[in-house]
Design a protein around this motif. Structure first.
Motif, PDB file in Angstrom:
ATOM      1  N   ASN A  64     -10.796   0.321  30.797  1.00 17.51           N
ATOM      2  CA  ASN A  64     -10.917   0.792  29.422  1.00 17.51           C
ATOM      3  C   ASN A  64      -9.578   1.276  28.879  1.00 17.51           C
ATOM      4  O   ASN A  64      -9.302   1.137  27.682  1.00 17.51           O
ATOM      5  CB  ASN A  64     -11.955   1.916  29.317  1.00 17.51           C
ATOM      6  N   ASN A  65      -8.747   1.882  29.745  1.00 12.76           N
ATOM      7  CA  ASN A  65      -7.473   2.436  29.299  1.00 12.76           C
ATOM      8  C   ASN A  65      -6.326   1.435  29.366  1.00 12.76           C
ATOM      9  O   ASN A  65      -5.248   1.702  28.827  1.00 12.76           O
ATOM     10  CB  ASN A  65      -7.116   3.665  30.127  1.00 12.76           C
ATOM     11  N   LEU A  66      -6.537   0.303  30.017  1.00 11.14           N
ATOM     12  CA  LEU A  66      -5.471  -0.680  30.175  1.00 11.14           C
ATOM     13  C   LEU A  66      -4.921  -1.203  28.843  1.00 11.14           C
ATOM     14  O   LEU A  66      -3.700  -1.275  28.688  1.00 11.14           O
ATOM     15  CB  LEU A  66      -5.954  -1.825  31.067  1.00 11.14           C
ATOM     16  N   PRO A  67      -5.754  -1.561  27.868  1.00  9.06           N
ATOM     17  CA  PRO A  67      -5.201  -2.044  26.592  1.00  9.06           C
ATOM     18  C   PRO A  67      -4.298  -1.005  25.914  1.00  9.06           C
ATOM     19  O   PRO A  67      -3.245  -1.356  25.363  1.00  9.06           O
ATOM     20  CB  PRO A  67      -6.441  -2.340  25.735  1.00  9.06           C
ATOM     21  N   GLN A  68      -4.693   0.250  25.955  1.00  8.54           N
ATOM     22  CA  GLN A  68      -3.871   1.304  25.345  1.00  8.54           C
ATOM     23  C   GLN A  68      -2.543   1.432  26.083  1.00  8.54           C
ATOM     24  O   GLN A  68      -1.494   1.594  25.461  1.00  8.54           O
ATOM     25  CB  GLN A  68      -4.624   2.634  25.372  1.00  8.54           C
ATOM     26  N   ALA A  69      -2.574   1.345  27.395  1.00 13.12           N
ATOM     27  CA  ALA A  69      -1.336   1.431  28.181  1.00 13.12           C
ATOM     28  C   ALA A  69      -0.420   0.248  27.868  1.00 13.12           C
ATOM     29  O   ALA A  69       0.792   0.419  27.720  1.00 13.12           O
ATOM     30  CB  ALA A  69      -1.652   1.480  29.668  1.00 13.12           C
ATOM     31  N   GLU A  70      -0.991  -0.942  27.752  1.00 12.83           N
ATOM     32  CA  GLU A  70      -0.189  -2.118  27.426  1.00 12.83           C
ATOM     33  C   GLU A  70       0.455  -1.959  26.052  1.00 12.83           C
ATOM     34  O   GLU A  70       1.627  -2.301  25.865  1.00 12.83           O
ATOM     35  CB  GLU A  70      -1.051  -3.379  27.457  1.00 12.83           C
ATOM     36  N   GLN A  71      -0.295  -1.444  25.085  1.00  9.83           N
ATOM     37  CA  GLN A  71       0.248  -1.243  23.742  1.00  9.83           C
ATOM     38  C   GLN A  71       1.361  -0.209  23.762  1.00  9.83           C
ATOM     39  O   GLN A  71       2.380  -0.359  23.090  1.00  9.83           O
ATOM     40  CB  GLN A  71      -0.858  -0.818  22.769  1.00  9.83           C
ATOM     41  N   THR A  72       1.202   0.836  24.546  1.00 12.15           N
ATOM     42  CA  THR A  72       2.233   1.865  24.662  1.00 12.15           C
ATOM     43  C   THR A  72       3.521   1.280  25.235  1.00 12.15           C
ATOM     44  O   THR A  72       4.614   1.567  24.741  1.00 12.15           O
ATOM     45  CB  THR A  72       1.738   3.027  25.549  1.00 12.15           C
ATOM     46  N   VAL A  73       3.388   0.440  26.250  1.00 10.20           N
ATOM     47  CA  VAL A  73       4.573  -0.203  26.835  1.00 10.20           C
ATOM     48  C   VAL A  73       5.259  -1.094  25.796  1.00 10.20           C
ATOM     49  O   VAL A  73       6.490  -1.089  25.671  1.00 10.20           O
ATOM     50  CB  VAL A  73       4.192  -1.007  28.096  1.00 10.20           C
ATOM     51  N   LYS A  74       4.477  -1.848  25.039  1.00 17.49           N
ATOM     52  CA  LYS A  74       5.061  -2.702  23.988  1.00 17.49           C
ATOM     53  C   LYS A  74       5.775  -1.857  22.937  1.00 17.49           C
ATOM     54  O   LYS A  74       6.860  -2.210  22.469  1.00 17.49           O
ATOM     55  CB  LYS A  74       3.971  -3.552  23.320  1.00 17.49           C
ATOM     56  N   ASP A  75       5.172  -0.741  22.549  1.00 16.28           N
ATOM     57  CA  ASP A  75       5.798   0.149  21.569  1.00 16.28           C
ATOM     58  C   ASP A  75       7.126   0.690  22.092  1.00 16.28           C
ATOM     59  O   ASP A  75       8.117   0.760  21.358  1.00 16.28           O
ATOM     60  CB  ASP A  75       4.873   1.311  21.206  1.00 16.28           C
ATOM     61  N   ILE A  76       7.149   1.080  23.363  1.00 16.01           N
ATOM     62  CA  ILE A  76       8.384   1.598  23.960  1.00 16.01           C
ATOM     63  C   ILE A  76       9.449   0.505  23.970  1.00 16.01           C
ATOM     64  O   ILE A  76      10.618   0.760  23.645  1.00 16.01           O
ATOM     65  CB  ILE A  76       8.115   2.136  25.380  1.00 16.01           C
ATOM     66  N   GLN A  77       9.067  -0.708  24.332  1.00 15.30           N
ATOM     67  CA  GLN A  77      10.020  -1.817  24.346  1.00 15.30           C
ATOM     68  C   GLN A  77      10.581  -2.065  22.938  1.00 15.30           C
ATOM     69  O   GLN A  77      11.791  -2.278  22.773  1.00 15.30           O
ATOM     70  CB  GLN A  77       9.363  -3.091  24.885  1.00 15.30           C
ATOM     71  N   ASN A  78       9.713  -2.043  21.949  1.00 15.67           N
ATOM     72  CA  ASN A  78      10.170  -2.252  20.568  1.00 15.67           C
ATOM     73  C   ASN A  78      11.103  -1.130  20.123  1.00 15.67           C
ATOM     74  O   ASN A  78      12.129  -1.381  19.473  1.00 15.67           O
ATOM     75  CB  ASN A  78       8.977  -2.355  19.609  1.00 15.67           C
ATOM     76  N   ASN A  79      10.762   0.102  20.462  1.00 13.77           N
ATOM     77  CA  ASN A  79      11.619   1.228  20.099  1.00 13.77           C
ATOM     78  C   ASN A  79      12.977   1.127  20.775  1.00 13.77           C
ATOM     79  O   ASN A  79      14.005   1.436  20.165  1.00 13.77           O
ATOM     80  CB  ASN A  79      10.947   2.557  20.464  1.00 13.77           C
ATOM     81  N   LEU A  80      12.995   0.704  22.019  1.00 10.71           N
ATOM     82  CA  LEU A  80      14.250   0.557  22.747  1.00 10.71           C
ATOM     83  C   LEU A  80      15.115  -0.537  22.114  1.00 10.71           C
ATOM     84  O   LEU A  80      16.329  -0.354  21.934  1.00 10.71           O
ATOM     85  CB  LEU A  80      13.976   0.228  24.216  1.00 10.71           C
ATOM     86  N   THR A  81      14.485  -1.645  21.760  1.00 10.36           N
ATOM     87  CA  THR A  81      15.225  -2.732  21.102  1.00 10.36           C
ATOM     88  C   THR A  81      15.786  -2.262  19.766  1.00 10.36           C
ATOM     89  O   THR A  81      16.959  -2.543  19.444  1.00 10.36           O
ATOM     90  CB  THR A  81      14.297  -3.949  20.897  1.00 10.36           C
ATOM     91  N   ASP A  82      14.991  -1.539  18.999  1.00 10.84           N
ATOM     92  CA  ASP A  82      15.466  -1.014  17.713  1.00 10.84           C
ATOM     93  C   ASP A  82      16.622  -0.043  17.914  1.00 10.84           C
ATOM     94  O   ASP A  82      17.615  -0.082  17.172  1.00 10.84           O
ATOM     95  CB  ASP A  82      14.327  -0.305  16.963  1.00 10.84           C
ATOM     96  N   PHE A  83      16.526   0.816  18.908  1.00  6.23           N
ATOM     97  CA  PHE A  83      17.587   1.783  19.192  1.00  6.23           C
ATOM     98  C   PHE A  83      18.876   1.074  19.580  1.00  6.23           C
ATOM     99  O   PHE A  83      19.955   1.414  19.095  1.00  6.23           O
ATOM    100  CB  PHE A  83      17.144   2.741  20.304  1.00  6.23           C
ATOM    101  N   SER A  85      19.795  -1.894  18.785  1.00  9.10           N
ATOM    102  CA  SER A  85      20.343  -2.546  17.586  1.00  9.10           C
ATOM    103  C   SER A  85      21.027  -1.536  16.675  1.00  9.10           C
ATOM    104  O   SER A  85      22.077  -1.827  16.087  1.00  9.10           O
ATOM    105  CB  SER A  85      19.232  -3.257  16.810  1.00  9.10           C
ATOM    106  N   SER A  86      20.447  -0.351  16.556  1.00  2.08           N
ATOM    107  CA  SER A  86      21.011   0.644  15.637  1.00  2.08           C
ATOM    108  C   SER A  86      22.317   1.240  16.154  1.00  2.08           C
ATOM    109  O   SER A  86      23.184   1.615  15.363  1.00  2.08           O
ATOM    110  CB  SER A  86      19.993   1.756  15.364  1.00  2.08           C
ATOM    111  N   ILE A  87      22.497   1.339  17.476  1.00  3.99           N
ATOM    112  CA  ILE A  87      23.726   1.949  17.995  1.00  3.99           C
ATOM    113  C   ILE A  87      24.803   0.916  18.313  1.00  3.99           C
ATOM    114  O   ILE A  87      25.934   1.284  18.613  1.00  3.99           O
ATOM    115  CB  ILE A  87      23.446   2.803  19.256  1.00  3.99           C
ATOM    116  N   LYS A  88      24.498  -0.371  18.225  1.00  2.76           N
ATOM    117  CA  LYS A  88      25.485  -1.397  18.564  1.00  2.76           C
ATOM    118  C   LYS A  88      26.761  -1.262  17.751  1.00  2.76           C
ATOM    119  O   LYS A  88      27.859  -1.317  18.331  1.00  2.76           O
ATOM    120  CB  LYS A  88      24.887  -2.792  18.418  1.00  2.76           C
ATOM    121  N   PRO A  89      26.697  -1.096  16.435  1.00  2.11           N
ATOM    122  CA  PRO A  89      27.958  -0.964  15.685  1.00  2.11           C
ATOM    123  C   PRO A  89      28.785   0.242  16.169  1.00  2.11           C
ATOM    124  O   PRO A  89      30.022   0.147  16.267  1.00  2.11           O
ATOM    125  CB  PRO A  89      27.508  -0.776  14.235  1.00  2.11           C
ATOM    126  N   GLU A  90      28.140   1.347  16.450  1.00  2.00           N
ATOM    127  CA  GLU A  90      28.868   2.536  16.914  1.00  2.00           C
ATOM    128  C   GLU A  90      29.489   2.300  18.293  1.00  2.00           C
ATOM    129  O   GLU A  90      30.624   2.704  18.543  1.00  2.00           O
ATOM    130  CB  GLU A  90      27.927   3.740  16.957  1.00  2.00           C
TER     131      GLU A  90
END
Length: 116
Positions: A64-83, A85-90
């Motif tokens: 029951n909790n597996l889908p939520q955990a998978e979504q959380t991992v995807k969110d973390i991956q997306n946040n890391l990719t965004d981060f 990208s945002s610090i690359k110029p600096e």
């Protein structure tokens, strides 16, 4: 689980039958041994049933909790990719600054060497 119960019952009956074979012990002692054996078997079976129910509940909760955990991992991956990208110029600017400072330091050291 059905076959386990059948096997457990047949095993218990076989054990009971064997324990009743001619034995130098008294009838009371044999009866006590059989009672203790059956009580132990009953307790073991009850523990198995309880453990099986707990394992089933834990597996269901995990599923029951597996889908939520998978979504959380995807969110973390997306946040890391965004981060990233945002610090690359600096980061690129810092690399350029370090390169310039290294070049200037080398030129300064070479200038001092030439003066000596």
């Amino acid at each position: 689980m059905k076959f386990f119960g059948i096997g457990l019952g047949l095993g218990s009956l076989a054990g009971l039958g064997i324990s009743l074979l001619p034995n130098p012990q008294t009838g009371h002692k044999v009866k006590e041994d059989v009672r203790l054996f059956l009580d132990g078997t009953k307790n073991d079976a009850s523990s198995l049933v309880t453990s099986t129910k707990q394992a089933t509940q834990a597996a269901n909760e995990l599923m029951n909790n597996l889908p939520q955990a998978e979504q959380t991992v995807k969110d973390i991956q997306n946040n890391l990719t965004d981060f990233q990208s945002s610090i690359k110029p600096e980061v690129d600017q810092m690399k350029e600054n370090v390169s310039n400072l290294t070049k200037e330091a080398k030129e300064t050291v070479d200038g001092i060497k030439n003066e000596l």
